[in-house]
Design a protein around this motif. Structure first.
Motif, mmCIF file in Angstrom:
data_model
loop_
_atom_site.group_PDB
_atom_site.id
_atom_site.type_symbol
_atom_site.label_atom_id
_atom_site.label_comp_id
_atom_site.label_asym_id
_atom_site.label_seq_id
_atom_site.Cartn_x
_atom_site.Cartn_y
_atom_site.Cartn_z
ATOM 1 N N SER A 61 38.546 -24.935 -0.902
ATOM 2 C CA SER A 61 37.094 -24.764 -0.985
ATOM 3 C C SER A 61 36.350 -26.027 -0.557
ATOM 4 O O SER A 61 35.143 -25.987 -0.334
ATOM 5 C CB SER A 61 36.686 -24.383 -2.411
ATOM 6 N N VAL A 62 37.050 -27.153 -0.458
ATOM 7 C CA VAL A 62 36.430 -28.382 0.045
ATOM 8 C C VAL A 62 36.153 -28.210 1.535
ATOM 9 O O VAL A 62 37.034 -27.788 2.291
ATOM 10 C CB VAL A 62 37.359 -29.595 -0.191
ATOM 11 N N PRO A 63 34.945 -28.494 1.996
ATOM 12 C CA PRO A 63 34.630 -28.322 3.421
ATOM 13 C C PRO A 63 35.590 -29.111 4.312
ATOM 14 O O PRO A 63 36.044 -30.200 3.963
ATOM 15 C CB PRO A 63 33.193 -28.860 3.524
ATOM 16 N N ASP A 64 35.892 -28.527 5.482
ATOM 17 C CA ASP A 64 36.823 -29.175 6.404
ATOM 18 C C ASP A 64 36.356 -30.573 6.808
ATOM 19 O O ASP A 64 37.173 -31.480 6.986
ATOM 20 C CB ASP A 64 37.003 -28.306 7.657
ATOM 21 N N ARG A 65 35.056 -30.749 6.919
ATOM 22 C CA ARG A 65 34.535 -32.056 7.315
ATOM 23 C C ARG A 65 34.896 -33.112 6.283
ATOM 24 O O ARG A 65 35.339 -34.221 6.642
ATOM 25 C CB ARG A 65 33.022 -31.967 7.503
ATOM 26 N N SER A 66 34.719 -32.787 5.019
ATOM 27 C CA SER A 66 35.052 -33.741 3.963
ATOM 28 C C SER A 66 36.554 -33.960 3.884
ATOM 29 O O SER A 66 37.025 -35.095 3.704
ATOM 30 C CB SER A 66 34.526 -33.231 2.614
ATOM 31 N N PHE A 67 37.319 -32.877 4.037
ATOM 32 C CA PHE A 67 38.770 -33.011 3.980
ATOM 33 C C PHE A 67 39.295 -33.879 5.118
ATOM 34 O O PHE A 67 40.146 -34.751 4.919
ATOM 35 C CB PHE A 67 39.414 -31.628 4.034
ATOM 36 N N ASN A 68 38.795 -33.641 6.319
ATOM 37 C CA ASN A 68 39.264 -34.412 7.471
ATOM 38 C C ASN A 68 38.927 -35.895 7.324
ATOM 39 O O ASN A 68 39.715 -36.773 7.687
ATOM 40 C CB ASN A 68 38.656 -33.851 8.750
ATOM 41 N N ALA A 69 37.732 -36.184 6.790
ATOM 42 C CA ALA A 69 37.362 -37.584 6.575
ATOM 43 C C ALA A 69 38.270 -38.231 5.532
ATOM 44 O O ALA A 69 38.664 -39.401 5.670
ATOM 45 C CB ALA A 69 35.903 -37.661 6.143
ATOM 46 N N PHE A 70 38.610 -37.477 4.501
ATOM 47 C CA PHE A 70 39.501 -37.971 3.448
ATOM 48 C C PHE A 70 40.893 -38.259 4.017
ATOM 49 O O PHE A 70 41.484 -39.324 3.782
ATOM 50 C CB PHE A 70 39.554 -36.932 2.335
ATOM 51 N N ARG A 71 41.419 -37.330 4.782
ATOM 52 C CA ARG A 71 42.745 -37.498 5.378
ATOM 53 C C ARG A 71 42.747 -38.650 6.387
ATOM 54 O O ARG A 71 43.701 -39.423 6.456
ATOM 55 C CB ARG A 71 43.186 -36.192 6.037
ATOM 56 N N GLN A 72 41.659 -38.775 7.138
ATOM 57 C CA GLN A 72 41.573 -39.842 8.129
ATOM 58 C C GLN A 72 41.563 -41.219 7.444
ATOM 59 O O GLN A 72 42.151 -42.180 7.962
ATOM 60 C CB GLN A 72 40.305 -39.662 8.972
ATOM 61 N N ALA A 73 40.917 -41.311 6.292
ATOM 62 C CA ALA A 73 40.833 -42.593 5.582
ATOM 63 C C ALA A 73 42.193 -43.055 5.084
ATOM 64 O O ALA A 73 42.412 -44.264 4.900
ATOM 65 C CB ALA A 73 39.864 -42.474 4.409
ATOM 66 N N LEU A 74 43.135 -42.106 4.890
ATOM 67 C CA LEU A 74 44.450 -42.456 4.344
ATOM 68 C C LEU A 74 45.561 -42.368 5.390
ATOM 69 O O LEU A 74 46.742 -42.497 5.054
ATOM 70 C CB LEU A 74 44.786 -41.530 3.163
ATOM 71 N N ARG A 75 45.207 -42.147 6.633
ATOM 72 C CA ARG A 75 46.209 -41.850 7.660
ATOM 73 C C ARG A 75 47.169 -43.014 7.889
ATOM 74 O O ARG A 75 48.327 -42.815 8.278
ATOM 75 C CB ARG A 75 45.515 -41.465 8.965
ATOM 76 N N HIS A 76 46.735 -44.237 7.684
ATOM 77 C CA HIS A 76 47.565 -45.394 7.987
ATOM 78 C C HIS A 76 48.559 -45.717 6.882
ATOM 79 O O HIS A 76 49.393 -46.614 7.040
ATOM 80 C CB HIS A 76 46.682 -46.622 8.235
ATOM 81 N N LEU A 77 48.470 -45.024 5.753
ATOM 82 C CA LEU A 77 49.390 -45.281 4.646
ATOM 83 C C LEU A 77 50.642 -44.434 4.837
ATOM 84 O O LEU A 77 50.577 -43.194 4.780
ATOM 85 C CB LEU A 77 48.723 -44.959 3.307
ATOM 86 N N PRO A 78 51.809 -45.028 5.061
ATOM 87 C CA PRO A 78 53.004 -44.244 5.401
ATOM 88 C C PRO A 78 53.507 -43.367 4.265
ATOM 89 O O PRO A 78 54.180 -42.363 4.504
ATOM 90 C CB PRO A 78 54.032 -45.321 5.778
ATOM 91 N N GLY A 79 53.228 -43.721 3.051
ATOM 92 C CA GLY A 79 53.750 -42.956 1.922
ATOM 93 C C GLY A 79 52.843 -41.843 1.451
ATOM 94 O O GLY A 79 53.091 -41.247 0.394
ATOM 95 N N VAL A 80 51.763 -41.525 2.178
ATOM 96 C CA VAL A 80 50.811 -40.498 1.749
ATOM 97 C C VAL A 80 50.955 -39.263 2.616
ATOM 98 O O VAL A 80 50.927 -39.359 3.853
ATOM 99 C CB VAL A 80 49.363 -41.036 1.798
ATOM 100 N N ARG A 81 51.160 -38.123 2.004
ATOM 101 C CA ARG A 81 51.261 -36.842 2.711
ATOM 102 C C ARG A 81 50.250 -35.857 2.123
ATOM 103 O O ARG A 81 49.768 -36.027 0.995
ATOM 104 C CB ARG A 81 52.671 -36.262 2.571
#
Length: 588
Positions: A61-81
């Motif tokens: 239910s979280v908007p895709d825009r918010s989800f994508n920004a959240f995922r993008q902010a953590l993309r460089h962390l190798p241990g986060v999936r």
């Protein structure tokens, strides 16, 4: 990626013959998020910095825009999936599906993980990650999951207990409440009784658990998983029972507690922690707390900082702060004695105490003794009022126009709500005992009389029939005196009926006037015993009795006029009692 495939891969990488002693020291975090993603990002960075892999489920239910920004902010962390997204709804199967999906991702992607800790996006670590990892490293075979049976523990609050397992729940409690309630009623009428698949026994508990890899893998790869999932899909609030029940089947050693501090009020709603709870959370020694206000900047700044670890740190002790939550729940539900609030006032008998402190009520004493209020104040040092409910005004001590708490002597304001006038007076003067006079001629009502009679703080002393003395000393015509006497006697009789009822909780002493005048100072002494600690001097100079010469003849005239003054008791009409007052007497 399906649950069966990932579960099989996880089991293959963690077979029983594999040595996992070192791997068990690693901790993986499952995080379920649906709001305040910026705070979830801060917490994810905290765990990643400690070397803990993190698998995050974000509500669909979280908007895709918010989800994508959240995922993008953590993309460089190798241990986060990120796991497969589900549209989660409270009380429905989707929450379990989300946890299954995240757990399968964790077991497949991180074969070195020995414990998996499920948290929400509003959870906050309270201790350095190294302390939790070290503790789990010494408990490689222990599962931390609250898991209690419905029969032995009243775990649920204001909801279904056994029926959540025996009925079907296809409808949302939040979105379609009418359908939910109607279907429950219909199933009860039809005597529906589902059977839990063997060999399971239903258990309940918090959904925030910490399971070993072995137990979690066994749950996800259970040969009967399809059957179990089909059954729990129609259980009410399955996230509080699915893992809690299956852990009992597969775990080797369970500590039936959650490592996450979560507190609930009497309605089952979670307490929210704010910045001013910082010291309280520190004292708990818990590893995690839920539910944190997203704007509690001070909490996030403190607990996500590089806190110094200690060599010896106590195990989580949520019981150390339970008294604070117990007191908060009591005050929210019952309030403080004598203190009323808008939300509770309309509900009778919801008060914790009608008044805040003991007080004394005297009926008839100022008619029998001259200057009784002043004498009592001088003898005891207490605040003694006149007739607070007199028709003309409230006679406060010292004839003050306004008293503590902004109470006015205005009769109109007082009589708007007499019970609250009295409760406010006692509350505003708590710590100092209040005494006042109360007579049949006052503007008292049945609700006020019931209020005092049912109040455990009230000490009520009554000399019945004393209302006749002012009439005896007055100059009214005989016809008016008889009419007035009949009215006063009727009012006092109604008051006495309330004081003598089975519902009375006040401490009540009642004398007829004839009984009291047989030994007035002994009777007065029995009243003063409750003020023994406040008595200023001993011996005491007794109060002076009012003149009674001719009162017997007055009583006989009332009888002859057709009004038997029965509340006076067996008062002698041939002569007036004249007890000889001593110059002093000692309080017993």
């Amino acid at each position: 990626m399906t649950g069966d495939v990932t579960g099989g891969m996880a089991e293959g990488k963690n077979g029983e013959g594999q040595d996992n002693a070192a791997a068990s020291a690693h901790l993986g975090i499952l995080m379920l998020c649906h709001t305040a993603l910026h705070r979830a990002e801060d917490v994810a960075r905290f765990w990643a910095a400690a070397g803990c892999p993190v698998v995050i489920h974000v509500d669909k239910s979280v908007p895709d825009r918010s989800f994508n920004a959240f995922r993008q902010a953590l993309r460089h962390l190798p241990g986060v999936r990120f796991s497969r997204r589900y549209r989660c709804e409270w009380g429905m199967w989707s929450l379990v599906a989300a946890m299954q999906s995240a757990a399968e991702e964790m077991l497949e992607a991180f074969p070195d993980v020995g414990h998996v800790y499920a948290i929400s996006g509003s959870c906050l670590p309270l201790r350095p990650a190294a302390e939790l990892i070290a503790m789990l490293a010494t408990q490689t075979g222990t599962d931390y999951i609250e898991s209690v049976t419905t029969a032995d523990t009243p775990w649920t609050v204001g909801g279904l207990s056994d029926e959540r397992f025996s009925l079907y729940f296809p409808f949302s409690w939040q979105r379609t409440r009418w359908l939910f309630d109607s279907f429950v009623t219909l199933q009860r009428r039809w005597k529906v009784a589902r059977k839990m698949p063997a060999p399971l026994t239903p258990h309940l508990g918090s959904q925030w658990w910490c399971l070993t890899r072995k137990t979690l893998s066994a749950i996800l790869n259970d040969p009967q998983r399809a059957e179990y999932d089909a059954y729990f899909r129609r259980v009410w609030i399955p996230d509080e029972s699915y893992f809690q029940t299956l852990a009992r089947k597969h775990a080797t050693r369970i500590e039936s507690r959650s490592l996450t501090l979560s507190k609930f009020d009497y309605l089952g709603k979670p307490h929210v922690f704010y910045d001013d709870h910082l010291q309280l959370l520190r004292r708990s020694d818990c590893f995690m707390a839920r539910k944190i206000w997203p704007r509690a900047d001070r909490l996030y700044a403190y607990f996500l900082s590089d806190q110094p670890g200690s060599a010896v740190r106590a195990d989580p002790q949520p019981g150390k702060i339970n008294r604070h939550f117990t007191r908060a729940t009591e005050q929210r539900q019952m309030g403080r004695p004598g203190l009323y609030m808008q939300s509770r006032l309309p509900r009778e008998h919801w008060e914790r105490g009608k008044t805040a402190a003991p007080y004394s009520v005297f009926t008839g004493f100022d008619e029998v003794f001259e200057g009784f209020p002043g004498w009592l104040a001088q003898a005891t040092g207490l605040r003694v009022h006149g007739h607070l409910f007199a028709p003309e005004k409230a006679h406060f001590a010292g004839d003050a126009p306004v008293y503590n708490g902004g109470l006015s002597q205005s009769a109109a304001l007082r009589d708007y709500n007499q019970q609250q006038f009295l409760a406010s007076l006692i509350w505003a003067t708590r710590g100092e005992r209040q005494c006042f006079q109360y007579a049949a001629r006052d503007n008292h009502t049945a609700p006020l009389n019931w209020f005092m009679a049912s109040d455990q703080n009230a000490h009520i002393s009554v000399i019945t029939g004393a209302w006749a003395l002012p009439l005896f000393r007055g100059t009214q015509p005989a016809a008016d005196i008889r009419s007035h006497a009949a009215w006063l006697q009727k009012r006092e009789a109604a008051h006495l009926e309330i004081l003598r009822s089975n519902w009375a909780r006040a401490r009540v002493r009642i004398w007829t006037m004839a009984e009291f005048l047989e030994a007035p100072y002994d009777a007065l002494d029995s009243v003063l015993v409750e003020f023994a600690s406040q008595i200023q001097t001993r011996p005491l100079t007794p109060p002076k009795l009012r003149p009674l010469a001719g009162f017997g003849a007055f009583v006989e005239e009332l009888r002859d006029a057709g009004l038997p003054p029965f509340l006076l008791g067996d008062y002698p009409v041939s002569h007036d009692p004249s007890p000889a007052p001593t110059s002093t007497y000692f309080l017993k």
